[in-house]
Design an enzyme around this catalytic site. Sequence first.
Site, PDB file in Angstrom:
ATOM      1  N   ASP A  45       0.806  -1.227   0.000  1.00  0.00           N
ATOM      2  CA  ASP A  45       0.000   0.000   0.000  1.00  0.00           C
ATOM      3  C   ASP A  45       0.842   1.281   0.000  1.00  0.00           C
ATOM      4  O   ASP A  45       0.379   2.316   0.481  1.00  0.00           O
ATOM      5  CB  ASP A  45      -0.930   0.067   1.222  1.00  0.00           C
ATOM      6  CG  ASP A  45      -2.113  -0.879   1.158  1.00  0.00           C
ATOM      7  OD1 ASP A  45      -2.220  -1.628   0.173  1.00  0.00           O
ATOM      8  OD2 ASP A  45      -2.920  -0.889   2.108  1.00  0.00           O
ATOM      9  N   CYS A  80      -4.663  -5.423  -3.133  1.00  0.00           N
ATOM     10  CA  CYS A  80      -3.516  -6.267  -2.756  1.00  0.00           C
ATOM     11  C   CYS A  80      -3.388  -7.571  -3.531  1.00  0.00           C
ATOM     12  O   CYS A  80      -2.437  -7.773  -4.280  1.00  0.00           O
ATOM     13  CB  CYS A  80      -3.567  -6.574  -1.258  1.00  0.00           C
ATOM     14  SG  CYS A  80      -3.466  -5.120  -0.201  1.00  0.00           S
ATOM     15  N   ASP A 317       2.581  -2.767  -4.162  1.00  0.00           N
ATOM     16  CA  ASP A 317       1.496  -3.441  -4.876  1.00  0.00           C
ATOM     17  C   ASP A 317       0.406  -2.486  -5.361  1.00  0.00           C
ATOM     18  O   ASP A 317      -0.203  -2.704  -6.399  1.00  0.00           O
ATOM     19  CB  ASP A 317       0.885  -4.576  -4.032  1.00  0.00           C
ATOM     20  CG  ASP A 317       0.469  -4.128  -2.631  1.00  0.00           C
ATOM     21  OD1 ASP A 317       0.623  -2.935  -2.299  1.00  0.00           O
ATOM     22  OD2 ASP A 317      -0.002  -4.991  -1.863  1.00  0.00           O
ATOM     23  N   ASN A 318       0.135  -1.422  -4.608  1.00  0.00           N
ATOM     24  CA  ASN A 318      -0.869  -0.444  -5.027  1.00  0.00           C
ATOM     25  C   ASN A 318      -0.663   0.851  -4.264  1.00  0.00           C
ATOM     26  O   ASN A 318       0.097   0.903  -3.293  1.00  0.00           O
ATOM     27  CB  ASN A 318      -2.292  -0.958  -4.802  1.00  0.00           C
ATOM     28  CG  ASN A 318      -2.524  -1.525  -3.418  1.00  0.00           C
ATOM     29  OD1 ASN A 318      -2.562  -2.749  -3.235  1.00  0.00           O
ATOM     30  ND2 ASN A 318      -2.655  -0.666  -2.421  1.00  0.00           N
TER      31      ASN A 318
END
Length: 557
Positions: A45, A80, A317-318
Amino acid sequence: MHNVQNILRFLFVCVGTCMLYIDAKEAVLTKEPARPNIVFILTDDQDTILGGLTPMTKVKKYLQDEGTLFTNMFTTTPICCPSRTSILTGRYQHNHDTLNNSISGNCSSKLWQQAGEKATIGTYVQSLKYHTFFAGKYLNQYGKKQVGGPEHVPPGWDKWLGLVGNSRYYNYTLSYDGKAVKHGDDYHKDYLTDLIANRSVKFIKERSQDVHKEPFFMMISTPAPHSPWNAAPQYNSSYVNNTAPKTGSYNKRGKDQHWLMRQTNIPMKPNSTQMADDAFRKRWRTLLSVDDLVEKVVMTLDSTKILDNTYIIYSSDNGYHLGQFGLPMDKRQLYEFDIRVPLIVRGPGVAKNVTRPEPVLNIDLAPTIIDIANGSSGNFPLTMDGRSIRPLFQAKSSKNAADTWRKDFLVEYQGEGFAVSKFCPQLGFGVSQCFPDCVCEDAYNNTYSCVRTLDPGSPDKNIMYCEFVDSETFVEVYNLTSDPNQLTNIKDTCDPQLLVRMNTRLIELGFCNGASCRSSGRYSKNEPVHLTKEDIKRIKEISFHHSKKNEINLDFI
């Protein structure tokens, strides 16, 4: 005469000896260099729009100043488990079919274990005679009883320290090569980011002593800065005066957006703004331990004299949001704050203290790592949808690679919803991730597919075009050159040719697989677009396909 013969024999021996010495010296000089080690550090994140790299001074010193920073790195699915599956496989969501963070959504499911998990970075690199190591968060549902428990060790990893379930810092279970070990809340023994750092250091030291000198690949996957945001004790008082960044879309309502954005409270209620500020401070505090981890890994590589032959790749991941469009906190959305992530690379031949503007993706990470492990030959599995970015960060080849690099890509997400929200029953069926102020971050019809165009040399090619699967068949279009905060949807005011062109490209990317995901598309140039009967038929097919997929998804949400 006899003396002359002796002299000649002596000279012959000398010449022969000299030739042998020269040949031996040349053999040493031309000896094939040792294959490089690869260290991949993945955070959870970590954004860029909200300043996610700002607190990381050691990452800047050891990675960015010594390598290449990619300023346009994106995740193709901003959540995720689907993103991590894309990272592991090099494939878009529609090809690996991990829809969300649930087992029924194919997150670490039995189906995943029988198919996609057998073709990941780990399995490919291990097949190339690399010694492989994994530590930290894998997939959100990993280690759950329904999918084999911690005893299941994914193929491709010689050393496995996998976190059971989602990110935590204390009171978690790790799978040590298939053996479950519970950890408590003692900072010195259990704080997960530090434990991962120490285990990584130990692994590097052990491998540096390997008499066979087999190269290694490490995937170090930290819980930070994911919730619950437990900082190390020494960082608990950091950033006490910081608040969530007031970006251009903070606490504002965009014009003509999807219904999920229209249900937010503008202005945000005090409870939501305080929650966003608190989350921002805590996220940065957890990142300071990741910063320490990076330093420990780099210093260990240096002290063992293998740093110069090691690639280090750093990404997430994001992205994340905290108050943008009135959304309190989460990811999942199509906007820049959720899809942009960091990417930094350092290593042999990598340009130092350089930034690159080309659009690169999470699906490019696996092809890149496998390409490096393959001797930087450009070879990676052609079933992967991404491509190797190695030519972009290697100084000698970056110019030619930039000229032929992608100019667009796909972003896709399958929304999640529940029968009735326990927090906000008045909102009815199909919402999820609802906060106390009854602002919901997701819904089953927050399902979208987008084409994002980005050509650093052409400001007019900086567009986001998205289609939703909902009762409104909603479309959002943004010109990010004139509207970088995505405040105004231009679907009703832009050139209709743009809509046709983007819709056609969305169909191509929505069906792409392998090499076709890397092609430029039928309408990559700016000539007028005229849809054929076949185009119209395919548009109807893709609409039907998405509708049926949505109906199927409702069965298990």
